[in-house]
Scaffold this motif. Structure first.
Motif, short mmCIF file in Angstrom:
data_model
loop_
_atom_site.label_atom_id
_atom_site.label_comp_id
_atom_site.label_asym_id
_atom_site.label_seq_id
_atom_site.Cartn_x
_atom_site.Cartn_y
_atom_site.Cartn_z
N GLU A 32 0.80 -1.22 0.00
CA GLU A 32 0.00 0.00 0.00
C GLU A 32 0.84 1.27 0.00
O GLU A 32 0.71 2.09 -0.90
N SER B 31 -5.79 0.10 -7.17
CA SER B 31 -5.93 1.14 -6.16
C SER B 31 -6.40 2.40 -6.86
O SER B 31 -5.87 2.74 -7.92
N HIS B 34 -8.89 8.31 -3.54
CA HIS B 34 -10.02 8.45 -2.60
C HIS B 34 -10.72 7.14 -2.31
O HIS B 34 -11.89 7.13 -1.93
N LEU B 36 -11.92 3.82 -0.49
CA LEU B 36 -12.18 3.35 0.87
C LEU B 36 -11.97 1.84 0.92
O LEU B 36 -12.08 1.15 -0.09
N HIS B 37 -11.68 1.35 2.12
CA HIS B 37 -11.54 -0.09 2.30
C HIS B 37 -12.77 -0.63 3.01
O HIS B 37 -13.21 -0.07 4.01
N ALA B 63 -17.05 5.91 9.51
CA ALA B 63 -17.21 4.85 8.52
C ALA B 63 -18.58 4.90 7.87
O ALA B 63 -19.55 5.37 8.46
N ALA B 110 -14.16 2.35 5.28
CA ALA B 110 -13.43 3.41 6.00
C ALA B 110 -12.15 3.72 5.26
O ALA B 110 -11.80 3.05 4.28
N GLU B 111 -11.41 4.71 5.76
CA GLU B 111 -10.23 5.17 5.03
C GLU B 111 -9.14 4.12 4.91
O GLU B 111 -8.42 4.05 3.93
N THR B 112 -8.97 3.32 5.95
CA THR B 112 -7.96 2.26 5.91
C THR B 112 -8.60 0.96 6.36
O THR B 112 -9.68 0.96 6.96
N GLU B 113 -7.92 -0.12 6.10
CA GLU B 113 -8.47 -1.40 6.52
C GLU B 113 -8.50 -1.51 8.04
O GLU B 113 -9.43 -2.09 8.61
N GLU B 115 -9.04 0.90 10.12
CA GLU B 115 -10.22 1.63 10.59
C GLU B 115 -11.49 0.87 10.27
O GLU B 115 -12.44 0.88 11.06
N ARG B 275 -17.73 7.13 -3.18
CA ARG B 275 -16.29 7.01 -3.40
C ARG B 275 -15.97 5.57 -3.77
O ARG B 275 -16.75 4.66 -3.46
#
Lengths: 157, 782, 303
Positions: A32, B31, B34, B36-37, B63, B110-113, B115, B275
């Motif tokens: 990542e 990827s 913007h 989200l995961h 989230a 959410a923004e990262t996995e 989170e 998004r």
């Protein structure tokens, strides 16, 4: 209570400084943050070898390595293999039917490039022992082993 | 075997530089800005109703959340290969009544996995736990709890009785009379395992919401078009606003013939979030996402003393888990496989698909044929022994071969067999392995016993047929010739490792007679390709390649017309051949050396003169689904003290018509064997009845597949191809993807019998089962 | 293991991470954080267990940067292996290959080369898995474990180290420092065998034997089994039966039967049954017999 720290390491020969959390895994840092997606997640628990990278020249499973552990070390991924051994391996993998879906291929190439550095002329049994931790569901391994043995011959002639 | 310019030649694998460099993108590698995961919340119960679900704590973290109230409620079937009138629907995008442990009930992005994981764990759900069933016998009992009460068949509502998802019966001839005529009748029961595909790439979807209200999707799929249609059906987005992109696929083996639920959930999340959203299953989620069908069989046959079969009966009950992914079609194909193995002469079949509260079953390489092959090939072995015949002779006498009717994928898919190399493979294979000299069980001194087993298998090459039945099978392709003489081939066909794109390139190069390196296959998508149903049923080369051939022929017609105009000659006199020095195809007339022009020059001329493009788009419906055949002679060694089995020698024959990609076809055999080894000896997903979960908790620690250490010395695995030509196939070719796997377990089981004199009627044949059976048997000689 | 808290792609557990550069520093950390801490050496086991939510340590102490723990050294009497020495280094160490065959065979059979490059003997032993591959050969070789905590050091025979499945006698404040293996008896032979589902797998059963034959009499003999009891065990009954006797196949077979009769495989603590109790009982005898035969051959070769 996590602790962000800055690690300094080289990735495929290039120096890098990255902030990481204590619980950041190396595989995710690679995929990542560094956007090097050749290294794969396929099981997360060390059973399949798809996440194999070289750390200080030795093979490691990046899904079971903290990013913090790479501090001060040299990390090489599939994208960074560029010596004669890996070039020949890439050729023989394509010639001998060692690549089908290709998902396991990076792990195999990293492992076999390590193998041929350690043992330039491995026997079939030695090849199998070295790559036994790399799973493939497509090829049945015969083509992979042939490709590695053929690469060994090509390199040594 | 005919001699072609490109078809059949060994080449370094085309279009694979990205794979060996590690830069080829698979779905999880995609990827987007913007992005989200996403993470999916799954039911911890095998059957429950959601009383209350509270996502507020998750939302407080920022989230995006989804529950079944946020998604379309209509039921669907994620596999669109069958026609609507035979499509049973019991799925929803998210559910408030999960019917298997692991079923998606909610989702977050959410923004990262990290989170997303945190948000996921903040969702509070209150469940009312309901009754569940895990065995078909229990499930069929009227007193057991129902997995589903009402489902849809096409648009009609159906009540489900006794957890029976669907049924199929078929009769031909007079079976009872046939049994009456038999000198010997044999009846046996078999039980198979519930395998997991273990495709290396876990199911993933990346969905980008488009400003026009549509979506662009990168996902693990074997069919970009069916995914597109399904998204339209479920979300009512107009199809022209839905695009599904081709990405590399990390193996599939049938697990993405249907659109994986992760894709639908990702679409819903992306639309809600506005998004892009990526959801990639973890391995433990993937193992709770799909599995193969486990089947219980009762098989009966009658034979005359000379080995002629007089009647056959098959009853099959299969555990489909908690949702239908076209179980109905499978009932038909199992019948088709069984009917097509041997000339039973009179047939009676009854198939029942039963719901249980387990992970939904879906097609796995062979679609019922590995199971059917195992039982038929070991049953025939046993029948041969009773008749005092060599199994090879019994099989040779009765097999469905050239000139016979092949039932293929069931009663509505029949065609005549026009190519068959079984005789050649039996003769050559038997000679290579030393079949006639194989010894009796137990003759080896000491605890290590060797044995040789034979199994013959086949599979269709596509589900083509002279008429249309319940299975959609057609393909399409576009072929364009560029101004420099190179060629674009645009096809929706997916390659999940078999080398389908390479085959397509060779087939087109062969028709156009341009150098192979001049043919490119475009990494296309659903918007820019005409329909192809799916890469499955071993149809990549036969149907997909067939479509490319048809389009190439049309493009060639136009090319010839243009060339004739330029050269001022009769078009019928023009030929094309590849010229390595020029690196081009050259259009020429044999007797007139001055009348020649390169393909590139024709295209460039046509551009300058504004004549138009040299291109063609064609659809292609195969009118047959010709069987490709395989024979496996396998020698194993059984350690009678530990029950461990080792492979010693293998001689595999394959009749695939013209061999388009020799090294890749061999690879299918090697890979099929390794997979079959696991099916025969150790793969299974047993359930913990106390919790309703997989005993292995989704961990690869306890789902073992063959490793490099388990295979035999590579030179002891011999593969040969029969010399056949399939008149209906592109350049005479058939498929190989599934025939290379189907008969393997049977060969291993027959080899074990030859080694230790014990037959097993349940898979997997584990060391525990072997040692237990040996302890009950009289000691062997030697 | 709730399915919604497990995600093997990431480490969702949050912890503080330390990389002490000395044994003293490490021991102080363990002394301070005790049960809330975990020692990270190879990570191939610890991180898997954290991912599976079997444990959730608040403090991770990485011992791999402590030079003293990464030493493997041979003295005239013994081989000393530091807690952070990788299995791969042990596998490739000359003395292990040539003189401690059972240990070499056991270590080579663990996981993959990648895993062995990361994993450590200290970690493997501390895991106290009933079917762990390194304990049986170390038991027949009479290994000793050295531990340290802030209050002092402790040296105990490996036989006394394991308490129950997954548990050792170590306190949370104790650090595994090294393992010491005395030279095996002169002209003895050792062997290790294991039975698993595939070539890369945990053992269902494993066995190690050490035997020294002189004048056609068994002078010394040690046998150990894994996978058939709550911990790896020495099978002293078998040893007693063989010492002073002729090293024949028939004697070995009889002794092996005794082994089978002695063992009590536990019902699997996780419900993924890798095998059955009956199978483990039967095969333990087979492995004892076969390792004795192999060890005998090696003992005789040394003459």
């Amino acid at each position: 209570m996590k602790m962000a720290r800055i690690i300094t390491f080289t990735i495929n020969g290039k120096a890098r400084k990255e902030p990481v959390e204590a619980n950041t895994l190396l595989v995710n840092l690679i995929r990542e943050r560094l956007t090097l997606t050749g290294t794969k997640y396929a099981c997360g628990i060390g059973e399949c070898g798809a996440c194999t990278v070289l750390i200080n020249g030795k093979p490691a499973l990046s899904c079971l390595t903290l990013a913090a552990e790479a501090d001060g070390k040299d990390v090489v991924t599939i994208e960074g293999l560029n010596d004669k051994i890996s070039t020949v391996l890439r050729e023989t993998f394509l010639e001998e039917g060692a690549v089908q879906c290709g998902f396991c291929t990076p792990g195999f190439l990293v492992m076999s490039s390590y193998l041929l550095k350690e043992k330039p002329k491995p026997t079939e049994d030695e090849v199998k022992k070295y790559v036994k931790g790399n799973l493939c569901r497509c090829t049945g391994y015969i083509g992979v082993i042939r490709a590695i043995m053929k690469a060994s011959e090509k390199i040594n002639n | 075997m005919k001699n072609h310019s490109f078809v059949g030649k060994r080449v370094p694998r085309l279009f694979s530089q990205g794979l060996v460099l590690g830069v080829e993108q698979f779905s999880a590698d995609v990827s987007l800005p913007h992005m989200l995961h996403g993470r999916i919340l799954r039911s911890p119960h095998a059957h429950a109703r959601i009383v209350r679900i509270d996502t507020s704590e998750a939302e407080k973290t920022g989230a995006i959340t989804l529950t079944c109230r946020d998604v379309p409620q209509n039921k669907f079937n994620p596999r669109l290969v069958s026609t609507p009138e035979t499509t049973y629907k019991d799925w929803t995008v998210l559910t408030d009544e999960p019917v298997f442990l692991g079923e998606p009930v909610a989702a977050v992005a959410a923004e990262t996995e990290q989170e997303a994981q945190r948000a996921l764990e903040l969702i509070k759900v209150e469940y009312d736990v309901l009754g569940s069933v895990f065995e078909t016998v229990t499930s069929l009992d009227p007193r057991s709890s129902a997995v589903h009460k009402r489902i849809l068949l096409d648009k009609k509502e159906l009540a489900v009785e006794n957890n029976t998802a669907c049924k199929l019966e078929f009769n031909e001839g007079n079976v009872d009379q046939g049994f009456g005529e038999a000198d010997i009748i044999l009846e046996r029961n078999y039980k198979t395992n519930r395998r997991y595909h273990t495709q290396l790439e876990t199911k993933t979807a990346v969905v980008k919401p488009e400003p026009n209200g549509g979506v662009t999707i990168w996902s693990t799929t074997q069919t970009i078009h069916n995914s597109r249609i399904l998204i339209h059906q479920v979300f009512r987005i107009p199809m022209h606003k839905i695009n599904v992109k081709k990405v590399a696929l990390g193996g599939s083996f049938g697990s993405s013939i249907h659109t994986n639920i992760v894709t639908l959930i990702a679409v819903a999340l992306a639309q809600k979030a506005g998004r892009p959203v990526k959801i990639s299953l973890t391995r433990e989620e993937d193992m709770r996402d799909h599995a193969s069908f486990s089947m219980n069989f009762r098989i009966k046959a009658g034979a005359k003393r000379d080995g002629t079969l007089t009647a056959g009966e098959l009853e099959m009950i299969m555990d489909i888990g908690s949702h239908q992914v076209q179980a109905y079609a499978l009932l038909g194909t199992v019948f088709g496989w069984w009917a097509s193995y041997y000339k039973w002469r009179n047939l009676r079949y009854k198939g029942t698909a039963v719901y249980t509260n387990k992970v939904p079953s879906c097609a796995m390489r062979g679609y019922g044929n590995p199971q059917t092959s195992w039982i038929v090939e070991t049953f025939m072995d046993e029948l041969a022994e009773i008749l005092g015949m060599d199994p090879l002779d019994l099989k040779q006498k009765n097999y469905v071969g050239i000139g016979d009717v092949f039932w293929g994928q069931g009663p509505t898919v029949k065609s005549l067999i026009r190519s068959c190399g079984v005789e050649e493979m039996f003769t050559k294979g038997a000679q290579m392995i030393g079949w006639k000299n194989r010894h009796q069980a137990g003759k080896d001194a000491g605890p290590l016993k060797r044995g040789i087993g034979l199994s013959r298998g086949f599979h269709t090459s596509s589900a083509g047929s002279p008429i249309s039945g319940h299975i959609v099978d057609f393909s399409g392709a576009t072929v364009k010739i560029n101004q420099d003489g190179t060629v674009d081939v645009v096809t929706a066909l997916m390659d999940h490792g078999g080398g389908t794109m390479q085959a397509v390139a060779k087939i087109v190069a062969e028709e156009l007679q341009v150098p192979l390196e001049n043919v490119g296959v475009v990494q296309a998508d659903a918007q820019t390709t005409v329909y192809d149903v799916c890469t499955h049923a071993s149809r990549g080369i036969y149907a997909g390649g067939g479509a490319a051939l048809k389009a190439a022929r049309q493009a060639k017609e136009r090319l010839i017309q243009f060339a004739a105009k330029i050269l001022e000659v009769n078009p019928d006199a023009l030929k094309i051949k590849p010229d390595q020095t020029l690196g081009q195809g050259v259009v020429y007339i044999e007797a007139l050396p001055e009348k020649r022009i390169t393909v590139g020059e024709v295209a460039e001329y046509a551009r300058n003169k504004n004549w138009g493009s040299i291109a063609a788009t064609e659809s292609y419906r195969p009118t047959a689904g010709p069987p490709h055949f395989t024979t496996f002679f396998v020698e194993v060694e059984v350690d009678t003290e530990t029950g461990k089995v080792k492979p010693i020698r293998i001689v595999a024959g394959a009749d695939i018509g013209t061999v388009v990609n020799p090294e890749l076809a061999e690879g299918q055999i090697y890979g099929g064997f390794a997979m079959g080894w696991g099916m025969a000896l150790f793969e299974d997903t047993p359930y913990d009845l106390a919790t309703g979960d997989l005993m292995n908790r989704g961990m690869m620690t306890d789902y073992k597949i063959a490793t490099p250490l388990d295979i035999l010395p590579i030179d002891d695995f011999k593969v040969f191809f029969a010399d056949t030509y399939e008149p209906t196939g592109p350049w005479g070719a058939k498929g190989i993807g599934e025939g290379s796997y189907n008969p393997v377990a049977g060969a291993i089981a027959n080899a074990i019998y030859n080694a230790i004199g014990i037959r097993f009627y349940e898979l997997p044949i584990t060391p525990e089962r072997i040692t237990e059976a040996l302890s009950k048997k009289e000691p062997l000689e030697g | 293991m709730s399915i919604n808290t497990i995600n093997t792609r990431i480490l969702s557990t949050e912890f503080e991470y330390f990389e002490p550069s000395s044994v003293e520093e490490a021991v102080n950390l363990l002394g301070r954080y005790k049960e809330q801490s975990a020692v990270l050496s190879g990570g191939t086991d610890l991180l898997v267990r954290i991912k599976q939510k079997r444990i959730e340590p608040r403090y991770l102490v990485n011992i791999k940067r402590i030079d003293a723990l990464r030493r493997i050294e041979k003295t005239p009497e013994l081989l000393r292996i530091g807690a952070a020495v990788s299995l791969l280094e042990i596998e490739q160490y000359d003395f292990v290959r040539t003189n401690l065959e059972a240990l070499h065979e056991a270590v080579s059979s663990i996981g993959s080369m990648q895993i062995r490059n990361m994993a450590t003997l200290g970690g493997n032993i501390s895991r106290a898995s009933p079917a762990g591959d390194s304990p049986p050969p170390l038991l027949v070789l009479g290994a000793r474990v050295n531990l340290r905590e802030t209050s002092g050091t402790k040296s105990i025979p490996l036989e006394e180290f394991f308490r129950s499945p997954g548990r050792t006698i170590m306190k949370p404040s104790e650090l595994f420092i090294n393992l010491e293996i005395p030279n095996p008896p002169k002209e003895s032979g050792t062997a290790f065998l294991k039975v698993a589902r595939t070539g890369m797998d945990l053992a269902k059963v494993n066995a190690a034997s050490m035997i020294m034959v002189e004048d056609n009499v068994v002078q010394s003999c040690r046998v150990a089994l894994g996978g058939v009891a709550p911990t790896p065990i020495r099978v002293k009954k078998v040893e007693e039966l063989l010492i002073g006797e002729k090293p024949t196949d028939a004697r070995f077979a009889d002794a092996a039967k005794t082994a089978s009769d002695e063992v009590r495989p536990i019902a699997s603590s996780h419900s993924h049954k890798r095998s059955t109790a009956q199978y483990r009982i039967n095969v333990s005898g087979v492995l004892v017999k076969r390792t004795l035969q192999l060890a005998r051959g090696r003992s005789l070769e040394r003459k």
